[in-house]
Design an enzyme around this catalytic site. Structure first.
Site, PDB file in Angstrom:
ATOM      1  N   ASP A 191       0.819  -1.213   0.000  1.00 26.87           N
ATOM      2  CA  ASP A 191       0.000   0.000   0.000  1.00 26.87           C
ATOM      3  C   ASP A 191       0.857   1.268   0.000  1.00 26.87           C
ATOM      4  O   ASP A 191       1.785   1.405   0.798  1.00 26.87           O
ATOM      5  CB  ASP A 191      -0.911   0.014   1.242  1.00 26.87           C
ATOM      6  CG  ASP A 191      -1.969   1.107   1.142  1.00 26.87           C
ATOM      7  OD1 ASP A 191      -2.333   1.492   0.009  1.00 26.87           O
ATOM      8  OD2 ASP A 191      -2.426   1.584   2.190  1.00 26.87           O
ATOM      9  N   HIS A 192       0.525   2.195  -0.910  1.00 28.57           N
ATOM     10  CA  HIS A 192       1.254   3.465  -1.032  1.00 28.57           C
ATOM     11  C   HIS A 192       2.714   3.242  -1.395  1.00 28.57           C
ATOM     12  O   HIS A 192       3.582   3.983  -0.953  1.00 28.57           O
ATOM     13  CB  HIS A 192       1.102   4.309   0.251  1.00 28.57           C
ATOM     14  CG  HIS A 192      -0.239   4.977   0.350  1.00 28.57           C
ATOM     15  ND1 HIS A 192      -1.387   4.274   0.614  1.00 28.57           N
ATOM     16  CD2 HIS A 192      -0.615   6.273   0.210  1.00 28.57           C
ATOM     17  CE1 HIS A 192      -2.419   5.113   0.642  1.00 28.57           C
ATOM     18  NE2 HIS A 192      -1.975   6.327   0.395  1.00 28.57           N
TER      19      HIS A 192
END
Lengths: 143, 143, 143, 143, 143, 143
Positions: free
Chosen positions: C82-83
């Site tokens: 994530d990210h």
């Protein structure tokens, strides 16, 4: 809170087909402006219609309009469009092309008329989706 | 991981109209079995088609099938259906009713044929949505 | 009912970016195969991941797996994605292109490993959406 | 019906990545304000953009704007954003952080400029979704 | 194509409320395992149910099952669940917790029973969504 | 661009149950007006709430409001509604029926109060979905 700032919306659906074609244009011009939509026997869509009503919330029922009534009134209009070929099966698109803009204008007027004098509410807006990525909004003039 | 356990799916869309009607039935029987779908000039839908392909992931490209190729092959088929009146504009529904089941069967066979010998992959499944609440799945026989 | 015929699925989301590029290919070949995905600094997606677990429904809790536990185990894996820029921020795509197929394969193996010996259930399948119209399914080999 | 009360909207999509970071802040302050969005190589999103145009419905074509034209004009703008790292690949976020608010403001100005003097219509509004649960609306000042 | 490889699915909806609670556990244990779901008067959901039926496509009607019939049979079952508090208003969750898993199992058995001997088709699968990010699949044992 | 023409919206979800019933009406009248919603133990919904905030975009952060703050403020309100039976577990529906209209009005007032004096922004609008086809909008009076 000012009562005219509250709106209730209900989604409806209908399936119809249409054709874009102007007899006063050549086939070339029709194709250039209307593309694949000129196909002679028409093609179809699942239309999705959002009907938005505003009014005072009744302190007794907690409702702007009873949804059973809203459905009844809107369905009077939609029965004229559902499972129809809009150019031939309805009287609204004899001279006007049944674009999403024109279908939305006709639906707004018919539903507005149908809801008149039925209670302490009014039609505020309709949104008509031809597909999930294409829609037309029509708003009541003086909101 | 066994390579045959991986599948890639791409969604396509087309708009078409159809009519449910059997000439060898009375109007009453047509109405009883097919309901509003018997409307003479047909009515339409936005069909959504999910095409699922299985195969080995190519270690160089990281792909089962290049999506540009998949789109090209499937669109060869969909051009025959998009913006058409299926009963009159295509050869597939002269005797068969263009129900979602039959449209799905025809699409499966046409896409399966189109993808044959195009690479190290095969059509596994299609899912055809007539509306968001009604869909048909067709699976390759021996998976 | 046979307990192995029941499955529970939970949807997760993460945002990441990636680049499709092979150093051993010319820029022309990269462009031809990977199109816009070769853009040097990468581009991104909101990935949606469906994790499907099978097992016996516990007669006391009525659950195959407690969803709090499922979320905890899957999030151990998703925190690595994530990210992130998948090519540079994770160790998984040094030689493999981070296509949807390859990301799904890596996620399946990591989640399968994470769920092992945590209870009387197992990972059956994941579905990874790169966009709403493109997704990859990975199934456990012997179901 | 007053013609300025009718609007047509078309949905577009693009994929991009971005990073939230201010050089004039410490890493601690960046983390506190921007959270996971400070990740050095950026992360990505599938952005969804709704472009709403108002105008008079042409009595001949039944259209506010021909959708082929609308797509052409909007895509001139979106080509600068699609498959890009917004901080480095575009000139718009050198000093401004590419938040959804700022991306929406830049897109509104670029599309508004692009549609100017192209016909008897104007940009009314855009809606930009970063994810399905987060979106920004920008309205034309004097509606 | 082998007829057992074709499936038709229809989506249904119902609204219900439920409570997770075991009298033979302490309040602490109930809270630890069931979290917010222990709230005394229950809480609710819009459940979405996909019912999948397989069978031979009738060469005359082009249908596996007439959708009017499918709706009638499934609604016999759903009337017992719609607008109910599942723990108190139905007989199915006196000892079993009304988790999504258990509701799905009960629905599968009731619909399977309802469809029996009604025609040349059978229930293959149901999918029950408690929310858009949480769903349970139940498959017929021998497919 | 005029700063008051930009809005940011965030979607929230909560699950609750409710009952429509007036003690001062007969059972017949309750059934006639409220239909299936009179069921004694209540029934439930997954509510979806869109909260729209307007304000100046901060030139330093690029934000109207930090989403972490927005979530914190709105969740203070939603904790009173999530996993509750609205008639009995909250003080807001002792005399008012918990229709979508009334729930939306209460939520608007509570969130408006919660956001006051928290920064250079204000609540503009909420939209509350009871189901995907039924929603209520409440707008701030003077926009």
């Amino acid at each position: 809170m000012n009562p005219q700032n509250i709106f209730i919306s209900k989604k409806f659906e209908f399936s119809a087909s249409h054709r874009y074609w102007r007899d006063d244009w050549s086939e070339e011009k029709n194709d250039q402006i209307f593309g694949k939509c000129t196909s002679p026997y028409g093609h179809g869509h699942n239309y999705e219609l959002h009907v938005t009503v505003s009014g005072k919330v009744d302190p007794v029922t907690g409702m702007i309009i009873n949804l059973t009534d809203l459905k009844k009134h809107v369905n009077v209009v939609l029965e004229k469009f559902d499972h129809k070929f809009l150019n031939l099966d309805t009287p609204y698109f004899k001279s006007d092309i049944p674009t999403t803009e024109n279908i939305a204008r006709v639906l707004f007027d018919l539903i507005d008329e149908e809801l008149k004098d039925k209670g302490d509410f009014r039609l505020s807006k309709i949104r008509l989706y031809e597909r999930s990525d294409l829609y037309v909004d029509v708003w009541q003039e003086e909101m």
